[in-house]
Motif scaffolding. Structure first.
Motif, short mmCIF file in Angstrom:
data_model
loop_
_atom_site.label_atom_id
_atom_site.label_comp_id
_atom_site.label_asym_id
_atom_site.label_seq_id
_atom_site.Cartn_x
_atom_site.Cartn_y
_atom_site.Cartn_z
N ALA A 40 0.83 -1.21 0.00
CA ALA A 40 0.00 0.00 0.00
C ALA A 40 0.86 1.26 0.00
CB ALA A 40 -0.92 0.01 1.22
N GLU A 41 2.05 1.17 0.57
CA GLU A 41 2.93 2.33 0.64
C GLU A 41 4.10 2.15 -0.32
OE1 GLU A 41 4.14 3.08 4.64
OE2 GLU A 41 2.11 3.54 5.29
N GLY A 42 4.66 3.27 -0.73
CA GLY A 42 5.79 3.25 -1.63
C GLY A 42 6.78 4.32 -1.25
N THR A 43 7.62 4.67 -2.20
CA THR A 43 8.68 5.65 -2.00
C THR A 43 8.60 6.68 -3.10
OG1 THR A 43 10.07 3.92 -1.07
CG2 THR A 43 11.18 5.91 -1.80
N LEU A 44 8.93 7.92 -2.78
CA LEU A 44 9.02 8.94 -3.81
C LEU A 44 10.46 9.03 -4.30
CD1 LEU A 44 6.85 11.85 -2.40
CD2 LEU A 44 6.25 10.18 -4.15
N LEU A 45 10.63 9.01 -5.63
CA LEU A 45 11.94 9.18 -6.26
C LEU A 45 11.88 10.43 -7.12
CD1 LEU A 45 12.51 5.49 -7.46
CD2 LEU A 45 13.38 6.56 -5.38
N SER A 46 13.01 11.09 -7.27
CA SER A 46 13.06 12.29 -8.11
C SER A 46 13.18 11.91 -9.58
CB SER A 46 14.27 13.15 -7.72
OG SER A 46 14.09 13.68 -6.44
N CYS A 47 12.40 12.56 -10.41
CA CYS A 47 12.54 12.43 -11.86
C CYS A 47 13.50 13.51 -12.36
CB CYS A 47 11.19 12.61 -12.56
SG CYS A 47 10.03 11.29 -12.22
N ASP A 48 13.31 14.70 -11.80
CA ASP A 48 14.16 15.85 -12.12
C ASP A 48 14.00 16.85 -10.98
OD1 ASP A 48 11.75 17.34 -12.67
OD2 ASP A 48 11.80 16.62 -14.74
N ALA A 49 14.43 18.06 -11.17
CA ALA A 49 14.39 19.05 -10.09
C ALA A 49 12.97 19.38 -9.61
CB ALA A 49 15.10 20.33 -10.52
N ARG B 3 9.95 17.29 -10.56
CA ARG B 3 8.97 16.20 -10.60
C ARG B 3 9.47 14.96 -9.85
NH1 ARG B 3 7.85 14.53 -16.17
NH2 ARG B 3 10.12 14.58 -16.30
N HIS B 4 8.52 14.14 -9.45
CA HIS B 4 8.81 12.92 -8.71
C HIS B 4 7.99 11.78 -9.30
CE1 HIS B 4 9.93 16.19 -6.05
NE2 HIS B 4 10.74 15.34 -5.47
N GLN B 5 8.35 10.57 -8.89
CA GLN B 5 7.56 9.41 -9.28
C GLN B 5 7.34 8.55 -8.04
OE1 GLN B 5 11.06 6.49 -10.97
NE2 GLN B 5 9.41 6.96 -12.32
N TRP B 6 6.23 7.84 -8.03
CA TRP B 6 5.90 6.93 -6.95
C TRP B 6 6.47 5.57 -7.31
CZ3 TRP B 6 3.19 2.39 -6.28
CH2 TRP B 6 2.87 2.06 -4.96
N ALA B 7 7.22 4.96 -6.41
CA ALA B 7 7.79 3.62 -6.62
C ALA B 7 7.16 2.67 -5.62
CB ALA B 7 9.30 3.65 -6.45
N GLY B 8 6.61 1.58 -6.12
CA GLY B 8 5.95 0.61 -5.26
C GLY B 8 6.21 -0.80 -5.75
N THR C 124 4.24 16.52 -10.36
CA THR C 124 4.71 17.60 -9.49
C THR C 124 4.01 17.47 -8.15
OG1 THR C 124 5.04 19.02 -11.40
CG2 THR C 124 4.94 20.10 -9.25
N LEU C 125 4.79 17.53 -7.07
CA LEU C 125 4.22 17.42 -5.74
C LEU C 125 3.39 18.64 -5.40
CD1 LEU C 125 7.24 16.04 -3.70
CD2 LEU C 125 5.12 14.85 -4.24
#
Length: 178
Positions: free
Chosen positions: A66-75, A77-82, A157-158
């Motif tokens: 149910a939970e994941g991690t946020l990773l940076s795409c660039d300065a 934007r981010h992506q959700w990793a699960g 974008t967060l």
């Protein structure tokens, strides 16, 4: 958990994060209106779509985190990793299932497929959307009889509910949000 298994799990997580984190850095087709909730939902839906390609009689259980991690795409934007773990029925060969899943995506119009062998000499594959924004890594787990599907969502974008850490360029999410 033995030290050897702990090291294997940690190394697998690091490699997955590096592979998933490398996606989405080319700018892709940025969806300015994509929310983190939609990105997470889309990634989790695709994890389950991949899992659904395995015959039901070969799957004992599906454990989607149910939970994941946020990773940076660039300065910006981010992506959700699960991820999702598929526990196979006793006697089902994980390597064979990984091959069957990879074959199912060979002519995919949605994904490019890249195959590789991991540090334990097991076959894995990565699905990357043609715009480079989403990524899914599929392969045998360090646990026998389990297949892991790791996901990296499209970049977003967060929202401003995330706060910037003092003296840092990092964003700190409220844990309950992710």
């Amino acid at each position: 958990m033995t030290l050897k298994r702990t090291i294997c799990v940690a190394l697998s997580a690091i490699v997955s994060a590096m592979l998933l984190g490398a996606c989405g850095t080319n700018g892709g087709n940025v969806e300015n209106n994509l929310t983190w909730q939609d990105a997470k939902s889309d990634a989790q839906t695709t994890e389950l779509e991949i899992a659904s390609l395995i015959p039901k009689e070969q799957v004992a259980s599906i454990d989607q985190r149910a939970e994941g991690t946020l990773l940076s795409c660039d300065a910006e934007r981010h992506q959700w990793a699960g991820g999702t773990a598929l526990v196979l029925v006793d006697g089902t060969d994980a390597a064979t299932i990984v091959t069957v899943l990879a074959d199912a995506f060979r002519d995919s119009e949605e994904f490019a497929i890249e195959e590789y062998t991991d540090m334990r000499e097991r076959r894995n594959f990565q699905l990357i959307t043609h715009d480079g924004e989403e990524s899914y890594i599929v392969g045998p787990s360090v646990d026998p009889g389990v297949i892991d599907i790791s996901s990296g969502s499209a970049c977003f974008t967060l929202p401003r509910v995330f706060t910037q850490a003092a003296s840092s360029d990092r964003w700190i999410p409220a844990r309950s949000i992710v």
